[in-house]
Design an enzyme around this catalytic site. Structure first.
Site, PDB file in Angstrom:
ATOM      1  N   ARG A  30      -9.932   4.945  -2.518  1.00 25.62           N
ATOM      2  CA  ARG A  30      -8.475   5.075  -2.713  1.00 25.62           C
ATOM      3  C   ARG A  30      -7.763   3.803  -2.229  1.00 25.62           C
ATOM      4  O   ARG A  30      -7.306   2.989  -3.025  1.00 25.62           O
ATOM      5  CB  ARG A  30      -7.988   6.342  -1.991  1.00 25.62           C
ATOM      6  N   ASP A  31      -7.735   3.594  -0.929  1.00 20.64           N
ATOM      7  CA  ASP A  31      -7.031   2.414  -0.400  1.00 20.64           C
ATOM      8  C   ASP A  31      -7.737   1.145  -0.868  1.00 20.64           C
ATOM      9  O   ASP A  31      -7.106   0.133  -1.178  1.00 20.64           O
ATOM     10  CB  ASP A  31      -7.027   2.475   1.136  1.00 20.64           C
ATOM     11  N   HIS A 226      -5.877   3.910  11.380  1.00 19.47           N
ATOM     12  CA  HIS A 226      -6.068   3.321  10.044  1.00 19.47           C
ATOM     13  C   HIS A 226      -5.659   1.854  10.135  1.00 19.47           C
ATOM     14  O   HIS A 226      -4.493   1.499   9.994  1.00 19.47           O
ATOM     15  CB  HIS A 226      -5.177   4.096   9.069  1.00 19.47           C
ATOM     16  N   HIS A 228      -5.793  -2.066   8.997  1.00 16.96           N
ATOM     17  CA  HIS A 228      -6.122  -3.127   8.037  1.00 16.96           C
ATOM     18  C   HIS A 228      -6.486  -4.355   8.872  1.00 16.96           C
ATOM     19  O   HIS A 228      -6.071  -4.485  10.029  1.00 16.96           O
ATOM     20  CB  HIS A 228      -4.950  -3.370   7.086  1.00 16.96           C
ATOM     21  N   CYS A 259      -2.319  -2.655   0.002  1.00 18.57           N
ATOM     22  CA  CYS A 259      -1.333  -1.744  -0.560  1.00 18.57           C
ATOM     23  C   CYS A 259      -0.480  -2.526  -1.545  1.00 18.57           C
ATOM     24  O   CYS A 259       0.098  -3.543  -1.177  1.00 18.57           O
ATOM     25  CB  CYS A 259      -0.458  -1.137   0.532  1.00 18.57           C
ATOM     26  N   ASN A 268      -8.961  -3.005   4.488  1.00 18.95           N
ATOM     27  CA  ASN A 268      -9.086  -2.159   5.679  1.00 18.95           C
ATOM     28  C   ASN A 268     -10.234  -2.647   6.552  1.00 18.95           C
ATOM     29  O   ASN A 268     -11.065  -3.441   6.116  1.00 18.95           O
ATOM     30  CB  ASN A 268      -9.425  -0.722   5.256  1.00 18.95           C
TER      31      ASN A 268
END
Ligand code: HMG
Ligand code: MG
Length: 325
Positions: A30-31, A226, A228, A259, A268
């Site tokens: 996803r990310d 989370h 990055h 993003c 990430n």
């Protein structure tokens, strides 16, 4: 001079005061992929997720049910999710999906999603850019989503972006982050994920936010991190969070990510880098590092560029030099 053999695993030397087990919340599909310009075929995404599961990851964020024009890369959520049905049955893995609003929730529930994530922002600028809402407006948008998802028995994660800094607004005061985090938790989220969307956090800042959240009644057990890795701080920040007792860590296979609505958001924390550190600390993850690395090398081949993960590069055979070298 002979070429040294690769070191296959770190030596295990536990450090005191860390959680015995860490749950890795894998966000690569996803990310990791949402920022890719070239559309990745649905079958490749499905194989990626199957390979992540086979490597031992038990929570694999699969996709987003957002507006397809906002994130074209994930516009195939309806086609992808059914291809993962064999992974999510009894004894299967968790496949959370991002859902910004009731329309997204309907789409996700219709396909049988059992874990959803809403995604808020600690700053007004990112709320406007990412969700076309104010912070208060986005919380109002999430309220019926969380309510309906919980009534349906689904697990709800609340992401909070820009917890440590915002590319438009600069430093974000801890009290501002805590206020929005509390509001997200008060909606009924089961879990809070603290997003360092642009990778500017440092370990003392992480500790101070976690302590401030605890002081306001948000328990460490419900918090995930989370990070990055824009400034190379993701692993140090993770260690600071583990020392505080956090046991849920988001990471992206191969260090993919970013993003599309946050300038300067890079990949990430790489899952392989995290697993290397955790194995060295003697913390159980259940992940097969070789299988995971092979997956990231395979995906890098599909994306046409090497993985940014240091561990993936160290464990992979060196690519043939290019003609310019
Ligand atoms: P909007 O334009 O304000 O939407 O976007 P709206 O509510 O005004 O609706 C407009 C139209 O879109 C309507 O259709 C809706 O039905 C449709 P019309 O009536 O005009 O024909 N629509 C939808 N269609 C399909 N699925 C939906 C959906 N919602 C509305 N879910 C919206 C608001 C929230 C939809 C939009 O801003 C959006 O999709 N944003 C998503 C952005 C995104 O995915 N960003 C990346 C994820 S966040 C992230 O990466 C950070 C994180 O990793 C943590 C960190 O690192 O910090 C999580
Ligand atoms: Mg992110």
């Amino acid at each position: 001079m002979t070429t040294p053999e690769r070191v296959a695993l770190p030596m295990t030397v536990p450090a005191p005061g860390l959680p015995a087990r860490i749950r890795i919340h894998e966000v690569g599909a996803r990310d990791g992929l949402q920022n890719e310009k070239a559309v990745v075929p649905t079958a490749v995404k499905a194989e990626f997720i199957h390979r992540l599961a086979a490597a031992g990851l038990t929570t694999v964020e699969a996709t987003s049910f957002v507006h397809p024009k906002w994130v074209p890369q994930l516009a195939d959520a309806e086609a992808l999710f059914p291809l993962l049905g064999d992974l999510s049955g009894a004894g299967g893995i968790a496949l959370p999906v991002l859902v910004p609003n009731e329309r997204g929730l309907e789409r996700a529930l219709a396909l049988g999603a059992r874990r959803i994530a809403v995604f808020g922002s600690a700053t007004e600028t990112f709320a406007a850019r990412n969700l076309n809402r104010t912070v208060a407006g986005s919380l109002a948008m999430f309220e019926p989503v969380v309510g309906r998802a919980k009534a349906d028995g689904a697990h709800v994660r609340g992401y909070l972006s820009m917890c440590f800094g915002d590319p438009w607004e600069g430093p974000v005061p801890v009290r501002q982050v805590v206020r929005v985090a509390k509001a997200l938790m008060d909606l009924g989220c089961d879990e809070l994920s603290l997003g360092d969307t642009i990778g500017v956090a440092t370990p003392g800042h992480v500790r101070s936010l976690l302590t401030a959240l605890n002081d306001e009644g948000v328990p460490t057990g419900s918090i995930g991190v989370h990070f990055h890795d824009t400034y190379g701080q993701a692993l140090s920040n993770t260690l600071a969070a583990l020392q505080h007792g956090v046991s849920t860590v988001d990471a992206s296979a191969g260090g993919l990510g970013g993003c599309p609505y946050a300038k300067s958001a890079t990949g990430n924390l790489a899952t392989e880098d995290l697993v290397w550190m955790l194995q060295g600390l003697g913390i159980d993850t259940g992940v097969d590092l070789d299988a995971l690395t092979a997956t990231s090398v395979w995906l890098a081949g599909k994306l046409g560029r090497p993985s940014p993960s240091r561990t993936v590069r160290a464990l992979s055979p060196s690519p043939a030099p290019s003609p310019e070298e």
